[in-house]
Design an enzyme around this catalytic site. Structure first.
Site, PDB file in Angstrom:
ATOM      1  N   GLY A  12      53.624  55.278  25.127  1.00 49.57           N
ATOM      2  CA  GLY A  12      55.240  55.416  24.964  1.00 49.57           C
ATOM      3  C   GLY A  12      55.141  56.664  23.826  1.00 49.57           C
ATOM      4  N   GLY A  16      60.451  59.299  20.682  1.00 46.97           N
ATOM      5  CA  GLY A  16      60.777  58.193  19.814  1.00 46.97           C
ATOM      6  C   GLY A  16      59.798  57.578  18.929  1.00 46.97           C
ATOM      7  N   ASP A  64      51.083  55.326  33.360  1.00 43.75           N
ATOM      8  CA  ASP A  64      52.118  54.021  33.292  1.00 43.75           C
ATOM      9  C   ASP A  64      51.459  53.086  33.124  1.00 43.75           C
ATOM     10  OD1 ASP A  64      54.544  52.826  36.213  1.00 43.75           O
ATOM     11  OD2 ASP A  64      53.877  52.133  34.195  1.00 43.75           O
ATOM     12  N   SER A 138      59.978  43.691  17.645  1.00 48.75           N
ATOM     13  CA  SER A 138      61.204  43.988  17.420  1.00 48.75           C
ATOM     14  C   SER A 138      61.993  42.670  16.700  1.00 48.75           C
ATOM     15  CB  SER A 138      62.174  44.320  18.640  1.00 48.75           C
ATOM     16  OG  SER A 138      63.666  44.150  18.190  1.00 48.75           O
ATOM     17  N   TYR A 150      64.494  41.188  27.240  1.00 44.86           N
ATOM     18  CA  TYR A 150      64.155  41.743  26.257  1.00 44.86           C
ATOM     19  C   TYR A 150      63.695  41.099  25.086  1.00 44.86           C
ATOM     20  CZ  TYR A 150      63.612  45.540  22.596  1.00 44.86           C
ATOM     21  OH  TYR A 150      63.365  46.540  21.956  1.00 44.86           O
ATOM     22  N   ALA A 152      62.760  37.905  24.869  1.00 38.28           N
ATOM     23  CA  ALA A 152      61.711  37.093  25.425  1.00 38.28           C
ATOM     24  C   ALA A 152      60.581  37.870  25.127  1.00 38.28           C
ATOM     25  CB  ALA A 152      62.053  36.566  26.633  1.00 38.28           C
ATOM     26  N   THR A 187      67.203  55.953  18.755  1.00 36.04           N
ATOM     27  CA  THR A 187      66.367  56.611  19.610  1.00 36.04           C
ATOM     28  C   THR A 187      67.033  56.669  21.084  1.00 36.04           C
ATOM     29  OG1 THR A 187      65.316  54.709  20.467  1.00 36.04           O
ATOM     30  CG2 THR A 187      64.447  55.565  18.500  1.00 36.04           C
TER      31      THR A 187
HETATM   32  N1  LIG Z   1      65.336  51.739  19.345  1.00 30.94           N
HETATM   33  C1  LIG Z   1      65.354  50.530  18.743  1.00 30.94           C
HETATM   34  O1  LIG Z   1      66.454  49.920  18.518  1.00 30.94           O
HETATM   35  C2  LIG Z   1      64.081  49.673  18.886  1.00 30.94           C
HETATM   36  C3  LIG Z   1      62.886  49.964  19.607  1.00 30.94           C
HETATM   37  N2  LIG Z   1      61.760  49.050  19.458  1.00 30.94           N
HETATM   38  C4  LIG Z   1      60.797  49.050  20.333  1.00 30.94           C
HETATM   39  O2  LIG Z   1      60.089  50.352  20.303  1.00 30.94           O
HETATM   40  C5  LIG Z   1      59.104  50.916  21.354  1.00 30.94           C
HETATM   41  C6  LIG Z   1      59.582  52.363  21.355  1.00 30.94           C
HETATM   42  O3  LIG Z   1      61.106  52.252  21.704  1.00 30.94           O
HETATM   43  P1  LIG Z   1      61.806  53.738  21.601  1.00 30.94           P
HETATM   44  O4  LIG Z   1      61.202  54.954  20.681  1.00 30.94           O
HETATM   45  O5  LIG Z   1      63.169  53.401  20.820  1.00 30.94           O
HETATM   46  O6  LIG Z   1      62.178  54.283  23.121  1.00 30.94           O
HETATM   47  P2  LIG Z   1      62.286  55.585  23.565  1.00 30.94           P
HETATM   48  O7  LIG Z   1      62.800  55.213  25.015  1.00 30.94           O
HETATM   49  O8  LIG Z   1      62.641  56.627  22.895  1.00 30.94           O
HETATM   50  O9  LIG Z   1      60.689  55.797  23.859  1.00 30.94           O
HETATM   51  C7  LIG Z   1      59.863  55.076  24.720  1.00 30.94           C
HETATM   52  C8  LIG Z   1      58.764  55.645  25.390  1.00 30.94           C
HETATM   53  O10 LIG Z   1      58.116  54.924  26.201  1.00 30.94           O
HETATM   54  C9  LIG Z   1      57.577  55.492  27.410  1.00 30.94           C
HETATM   55  N3  LIG Z   1      57.701  54.546  28.344  1.00 30.94           N
HETATM   56  C10 LIG Z   1      58.680  53.820  29.063  1.00 30.94           C
HETATM   57  N4  LIG Z   1      57.908  53.037  29.992  1.00 30.94           N
HETATM   58  C11 LIG Z   1      56.661  53.391  30.028  1.00 30.94           C
HETATM   59  C12 LIG Z   1      55.513  53.224  30.937  1.00 30.94           C
HETATM   60  N5  LIG Z   1      55.569  52.094  31.867  1.00 30.94           N
HETATM   61  N6  LIG Z   1      54.312  53.573  30.725  1.00 30.94           N
HETATM   62  C13 LIG Z   1      54.196  54.537  29.642  1.00 30.94           C
HETATM   63  N7  LIG Z   1      55.155  54.994  29.000  1.00 30.94           N
HETATM   64  C14 LIG Z   1      56.355  54.243  29.177  1.00 30.94           C
HETATM   65  C15 LIG Z   1      58.856  56.271  27.741  1.00 30.94           C
HETATM   66  O11 LIG Z   1      58.675  57.353  28.503  1.00 30.94           O
HETATM   67  C16 LIG Z   1      59.376  56.806  26.413  1.00 30.94           C
HETATM   68  O12 LIG Z   1      58.717  57.976  25.966  1.00 30.94           O
HETATM   69  C17 LIG Z   1      59.806  50.054  22.351  1.00 30.94           C
HETATM   70  O13 LIG Z   1      58.608  49.103  22.715  1.00 30.94           O
HETATM   71  C18 LIG Z   1      60.884  49.214  21.944  1.00 30.94           C
HETATM   72  O14 LIG Z   1      61.183  48.070  22.366  1.00 30.94           O
HETATM   73  C19 LIG Z   1      61.785  47.984  18.624  1.00 30.94           C
HETATM   74  C20 LIG Z   1      62.896  47.756  17.980  1.00 30.94           C
HETATM   75  C21 LIG Z   1      64.189  48.553  17.955  1.00 30.94           C
HETATM   76  C1  LIG Z   2      68.799  42.768  16.204  1.00 31.30           C
HETATM   77  C2  LIG Z   2      68.351  43.947  17.200  1.00 31.30           C
HETATM   78  C3  LIG Z   2      66.877  44.363  16.823  1.00 31.30           C
HETATM   79  C4  LIG Z   2      66.427  45.304  17.465  1.00 31.30           C
HETATM   80  C5  LIG Z   2      67.054  46.026  18.689  1.00 31.30           C
HETATM   81  C6  LIG Z   2      66.020  46.320  19.598  1.00 31.30           C
HETATM   82  O1  LIG Z   2      64.957  45.995  19.586  1.00 31.30           O
HETATM   83  C7  LIG Z   2      66.275  47.236  20.641  1.00 31.30           C
HETATM   84  C8  LIG Z   2      67.528  47.553  20.988  1.00 31.30           C
HETATM   85  C9  LIG Z   2      67.679  48.465  22.058  1.00 31.30           C
HETATM   86  C10 LIG Z   2      68.820  48.794  22.343  1.00 31.30           C
HETATM   87  C11 LIG Z   2      69.953  48.469  21.577  1.00 31.30           C
HETATM   88  C12 LIG Z   2      71.336  49.158  21.931  1.00 31.30           C
HETATM   89  C13 LIG Z   2      72.603  49.100  21.455  1.00 31.30           C
HETATM   90  C14 LIG Z   2      73.402  49.943  21.763  1.00 31.30           C
HETATM   91  C15 LIG Z   2      74.801  49.942  21.204  1.00 31.30           C
HETATM   92  O2  LIG Z   2      74.904  49.063  20.324  1.00 31.30           O
HETATM   93  C16 LIG Z   2      75.199  51.350  20.348  1.00 31.30           C
HETATM   94  O3  LIG Z   2      76.167  50.941  19.376  1.00 31.30           O
HETATM   95  C17 LIG Z   2      74.000  51.657  19.416  1.00 31.30           C
HETATM   96  C18 LIG Z   2      74.308  52.630  18.375  1.00 31.30           C
HETATM   97  C19 LIG Z   2      74.168  53.754  18.326  1.00 31.30           C
HETATM   98  C20 LIG Z   2      73.557  54.608  19.679  1.00 31.30           C
HETATM   99  C21 LIG Z   2      73.524  56.130  19.254  1.00 31.30           C
HETATM  100  C22 LIG Z   2      72.591  56.723  18.279  1.00 31.30           C
HETATM  101  O4  LIG Z   2      71.561  56.665  18.733  1.00 31.30           O
HETATM  102  O5  LIG Z   2      73.207  57.119  17.115  1.00 31.30           O
END
Ligand SMILES: NC(=O)C1=CN([C@@H]2O[C@H](COP(=O)(O)OP(=O)(O)OC[C@H]3O[C@@H](n4cnc5c(N)ncnc54)[C@H](O)[C@@H]3O)[C@@H](O)[C@H]2O)C=CC1
Ligand SMILES: CC/C=C\CC(=O)/C=C/C=C\C=C\C=C\[C@@H](O)[C@@H](O)C/C=C\CCC(=O)O
Length: 256
Positions: A12, A16, A64, A138, A150, A152, A187
């Site tokens: 991934g 991000g 994938d 997370s 999620y 879980a 992200t």
């Molecule tokens: N953004 C948040 O608030 C938080 C994110 N995380 C975790 O961080 C990790 C990365 O998430 P982000 O960077 O925020 O999201 P993102 O959506 O920006 O990046 C995720 C990446 O994974 C790729 N991906 C998705 N499904 C896939 C698959 N089946 N095979 C290969 N690649 C795949 C997507 O194409 C993307 O490039 C995730 O595991 C997410 O659960 C954890 C805590 C907070």
């Molecule tokens: C306790 C939570 C810990 C981790 C969160 C996590 O693992 C994954 C979260 C995934 C999605 C959360 C979405 C939340 C969306 C709304 O609450 C929006 O208010 C998010 C706020 C800003 C988004 C726009 C920006 O990126 O600035």
């Protein structure tokens, strides 16, 4: 972990947090393979890293992670291309409460497979040199979180990490396994996830109350896991209050 000349694989990693972690690895002088389903963005990211860090230190592999054969093939391709493997970052993840089976497949089943493949290539019992696995969990895997499936999956990743990080397993394989547990981070995941209106509302409120991390904040936590060579089976929380290893009580079997 001293990363100069080492070889890493990040799932991934097209964008991000995975992209941020991959860049931290490149900054430490290692080579990195970016695995992702997003070919256009993944190739762009690899090209940008190649421009910045030099030829032959970064490659994109279309993969994938939910496809067993693709994931196995990607690991083999990386080992063939770079000559080994020292660090695996199981980062790919989605939040999709509607297609919850897919969420489990991406966030947990694929992380189990990624850990098993990491142990296959890095484990000393398999002829490897040892190494490090970092699983992107997370705080949703530790504290109550609205998106149940999620949460879980992330709790599963924390549990998997704790188990694989037990001393007797390290004694056999020489592979450390730790989890990174960020809170809400700005992200694309936050713009593209699938959850009910009431869950979204609750998450909105949680972000209001708890704030929003930026990718560099999480990368600091990732760097700490790279540097803390004495940690195994640990979960590092990343919040706006900073970095904190989640304190686990010892198991009932360890208490006098
Ligand atoms: N953004 C948040 O608030 C938080 C994110 N995380 C975790 O961080 C990790 C990365 O998430 P982000 O960077 O925020 O999201 P993102 O959506 O920006 O990046 C995720 C990446 O994974 C790729 N991906 C998705 N499904 C896939 C698959 N089946 N095979 C290969 N690649 C795949 C997507 O194409 C993307 O490039 C995730 O595991 C997410 O659960 C954890 C805590 C907070
Ligand atoms: C306790 C939570 C810990 C981790 C969160 C996590 O693992 C994954 C979260 C995934 C999605 C959360 C979405 C939340 C969306 C709304 O609450 C929006 O208010 C998010 C706020 C800003 C988004 C726009 C920006 O990126 O600035």
């Amino acid at each position: 972990m001293q990363l100069t000349g080492k070889i890493a694989l990040v799932t991934g990693a097209a964008r991000g947090l995975g992209k941020g972690c991959a860049e931290a690895i490149l900054e430490r002088g290692a080579k990195v393979a970016l695995l992702d389903t997003n070919e256009s963005v993944g190739q762009e990211t690899a090209a940008a890293f190649t421009l910045k860090y030099g030829a032959d230190v970064c490659t994109f592999v279309l993969c994938d992670v939910t496809d067993k054969d693709q994931l196995e093939g990607a690991f083999q391709q990386v080992v063939d291309r770079f000559g080994g493997l020292d660090l695996v970052v199981n980062n790919a993840g989605i939040l999709n409460e509607l297609d919850w089976e897919k969420c489990i497949n991406v966030n947990l089943v694929s992380v189990v497979r990624g850990c098993n493949l990491g142990l296959r290539y890095m484990g000393k019992r398999n002829g490897g040199n040892g190494g490090l696995i970092i699983n992107m969990a997370s705080v949703a895997g530790i504290y109550a979180f609205p998106a149940s499936v999620y949460a879980a999956t992330k709790a599963g990743v924390v549990g998997l990490t704790r188990s694989l990080g037990m001393d007797y397993k390290f004694d056999k394989d020489g592979v450390r396994v730790n989890a990174l547990c960020p809170s809400f981070t700005a992200t694309s995941l936050l713009d593209e996830f699938n959850a009910s209106t009431e869950d979204r509302r609750e998450m909105d409120d949680m972000v209001e109350r708890g704030g929003l991390l930026q990718i560099p904040d999480v990368v600091k936590g990732f760097a700490k896991l790279l540097d803390d060579d004495d940690r195994n089976g640990a979960a590092l929380e990343v919040t706006l209050q900073g970095l904190k290893y989640y304190g686990y009580e010892s198991g009932p079997w360890d208490r006098a």
